[in-house]
Design a protein around this motif. Structure first.
Motif, PDB file in Angstrom:
ATOM      1  N   THR A   1       0.830  -1.202   0.000  1.00 22.79           N
ATOM      2  CA  THR A   1       0.000   0.000   0.000  1.00 22.79           C
ATOM      3  C   THR A   1       0.868   1.258   0.000  1.00 22.79           C
ATOM      4  O   THR A   1       0.621   2.194  -0.758  1.00 22.79           O
ATOM      5  CB  THR A   1      -0.939  -0.004   1.220  1.00 22.79           C
ATOM      6  N   VAL A   2       1.892   1.282   0.838  1.00 19.21           N
ATOM      7  CA  VAL A   2       2.798   2.434   0.893  1.00 19.21           C
ATOM      8  C   VAL A   2       3.508   2.608  -0.440  1.00 19.21           C
ATOM      9  O   VAL A   2       3.651   3.733  -0.944  1.00 19.21           O
ATOM     10  CB  VAL A   2       3.807   2.273   2.059  1.00 19.21           C
ATOM     11  N   SER A   3       3.921   1.520  -1.053  1.00 16.50           N
ATOM     12  CA  SER A   3       4.594   1.588  -2.349  1.00 16.50           C
ATOM     13  C   SER A   3       3.678   2.178  -3.415  1.00 16.50           C
ATOM     14  O   SER A   3       4.094   3.038  -4.196  1.00 16.50           O
ATOM     15  CB  SER A   3       5.057   0.193  -2.752  1.00 16.50           C
ATOM     16  N   VAL A   4       2.438   1.734  -3.454  1.00 18.54           N
ATOM     17  CA  VAL A   4       1.486   2.255  -4.437  1.00 18.54           C
ATOM     18  C   VAL A   4       1.248   3.752  -4.201  1.00 18.54           C
ATOM     19  O   VAL A   4       1.240   4.548  -5.152  1.00 18.54           O
ATOM     20  CB  VAL A   4       0.164   1.458  -4.386  1.00 18.54           C
ATOM     21  N   LEU A   5       1.057   4.141  -2.941  1.00 14.52           N
ATOM     22  CA  LEU A   5       0.832   5.558  -2.639  1.00 14.52           C
ATOM     23  C   LEU A   5       2.029   6.423  -3.040  1.00 14.52           C
ATOM     24  O   LEU A   5       1.861   7.515  -3.601  1.00 14.52           O
ATOM     25  CB  LEU A   5       0.511   5.742  -1.156  1.00 14.52           C
TER      26      LEU A   5
ATOM     27  N   ASN B   1       4.214   5.776  -5.383  1.00 15.33           N
ATOM     28  CA  ASN B   1       4.253   5.836  -6.847  1.00 15.33           C
ATOM     29  C   ASN B   1       3.230   6.831  -7.378  1.00 15.33           C
ATOM     30  O   ASN B   1       3.521   7.589  -8.307  1.00 15.33           O
ATOM     31  CB  ASN B   1       4.017   4.449  -7.448  1.00 15.33           C
ATOM     32  N   ILE B   2       2.040   6.855  -6.798  1.00 13.73           N
ATOM     33  CA  ILE B   2       1.013   7.809  -7.231  1.00 13.73           C
ATOM     34  C   ILE B   2       1.475   9.233  -6.966  1.00 13.73           C
ATOM     35  O   ILE B   2       1.331  10.115  -7.821  1.00 13.73           O
ATOM     36  CB  ILE B   2      -0.331   7.503  -6.530  1.00 13.73           C
ATOM     37  N   MET B   3       2.057   9.474  -5.788  1.00 14.25           N
ATOM     38  CA  MET B   3       2.543  10.820  -5.463  1.00 14.25           C
ATOM     39  C   MET B   3       3.660  11.238  -6.422  1.00 14.25           C
ATOM     40  O   MET B   3       3.713  12.398  -6.847  1.00 14.25           O
ATOM     41  CB  MET B   3       3.024  10.879  -4.010  1.00 14.25           C
TER      42      MET B   3
ATOM     43  N   ILE C   1       2.108  12.241  -9.753  1.00 16.94           N
ATOM     44  CA  ILE C   1       1.483  13.564  -9.625  1.00 16.94           C
ATOM     45  C   ILE C   1       2.549  14.658  -9.622  1.00 16.94           C
ATOM     46  O   ILE C   1       2.393  15.696 -10.273  1.00 16.94           O
ATOM     47  CB  ILE C   1       0.597  13.625  -8.356  1.00 16.94           C
ATOM     48  N   ALA C   2       3.649  14.441  -8.917  1.00 18.09           N
ATOM     49  CA  ALA C   2       4.730  15.438  -8.881  1.00 18.09           C
ATOM     50  C   ALA C   2       5.327  15.645 -10.272  1.00 18.09           C
ATOM     51  O   ALA C   2       5.591  16.788 -10.683  1.00 18.09           O
ATOM     52  CB  ALA C   2       5.811  14.998  -7.899  1.00 18.09           C
ATOM     53  N   ILE C   3       5.510  14.567 -11.011  1.00 17.38           N
ATOM     54  CA  ILE C   3       6.066  14.684 -12.365  1.00 17.38           C
ATOM     55  C   ILE C   3       5.096  15.440 -13.271  1.00 17.38           C
ATOM     56  O   ILE C   3       5.509  16.318 -14.047  1.00 17.38           O
ATOM     57  CB  ILE C   3       6.401  13.290 -12.932  1.00 17.38           C
ATOM     58  N   LEU C   4       3.802  15.142 -13.175  1.00 15.99           N
ATOM     59  CA  LEU C   4       2.804  15.856 -13.981  1.00 15.99           C
ATOM     60  C   LEU C   4       2.780  17.341 -13.631  1.00 15.99           C
ATOM     61  O   LEU C   4       2.661  18.192 -14.524  1.00 15.99           O
ATOM     62  CB  LEU C   4       1.420  15.228 -13.799  1.00 15.99           C
ATOM     63  N   CYS C   5       2.887  17.666 -12.345  1.00 12.95           N
ATOM     64  CA  CYS C   5       2.941  19.075 -11.919  1.00 12.95           C
ATOM     65  C   CYS C   5       4.167  19.766 -12.505  1.00 12.95           C
ATOM     66  O   CYS C   5       4.083  20.923 -12.940  1.00 12.95           O
ATOM     67  CB  CYS C   5       2.938  19.174 -10.397  1.00 12.95           C
TER      68      CYS C   5
END
Length: 187
Positions: free
Chosen positions: A123-127, A129-131, A134-138
């Motif tokens: 779960t921590v790994s997935v979270l 990766n999602i963050m 999002i940072a790369i898209l920003c």
């Protein structure tokens, strides 16, 4: 040395050298335990007996015979009921086939704590990766919207810059032509 002598261990004649070697290894384990075991502490004997069963330390008749010896010792102790002492499991069908549950218990059973830890870790790994996504898209959004030329927007920034210069030059040229008309200057 005859082949039969090489396959004989602890009074048992084994079919393959691999089985005989396994029995020799179990015989060494038994000798090691016997040298260190204290028969005056039945709780220790019970712990060793149950651990050997759960960990599947003994698989051959040599080792199973030793387990039977420990079981008989535990049954002979005062206050020991036969229902309290676990039976010795056999994982060999006597028609020559090995049952599918012959795997050691460790490979079949995963402690609950380890499963919870793995679930939390996933779960921590997935979270994370999602963050990161999002940072790369920003970063791409900020870079694209920036007025400074970069690899994402250099064409737009340069076109805007040259369009502004072109507009300024056109306005100046227009202003100069109007002044020339006022002053009636001709080429």
């Amino acid at each position: 040395m005859k082949k039969e002598e090489n396959l004989s261990v602890g009074g048992y004649l084994f079919y393959t050298e691999k089985d005989a070697q396994l029995a020799r290894t179990e015989l060494q384990k038994i000798e090691y335990l016997e040298a260190r075991i204290d028969y005056s502490a039945p709780d220790t004997i019970r712990y060793i007996y149950e651990k050997a069963i759960h960990e599947r330390i003994f698989k051959t008749p040599v080792g199973l015979g030793y387990l039977q010896k420990l079981r008989e010792f535990l049954l002979s102790q005062s206050g020991a009921a036969s229902g309290n002492i676990i039976d010795i499991p056999l994982f060999i069908a006597y028609d020559g086939e090995v049952r599918s549950q012959a795997e050691p218990a460790r490979s079949r059973i995963v402690p609950q704590k380890k499963r919870d830890y793995e679930k939390i870790r996933f779960t921590v790994s997935v979270l994370l990766n999602i963050m990161l996504v999002i940072a790369i898209l920003c970063m791409f959004y900020i870079s694209y919207g920036s007025e400074q030329p970069n690899i994402l927007n250099y064409e737009r920034v340069l076109i805007d810059k040259y369009a502004t210069w072109d507009q300024e030059l056109t306005e100046r040229e227009q202003a100069i032509r109007e002044k020339e008309k006022e002053l009636q200057i001709r080429d």
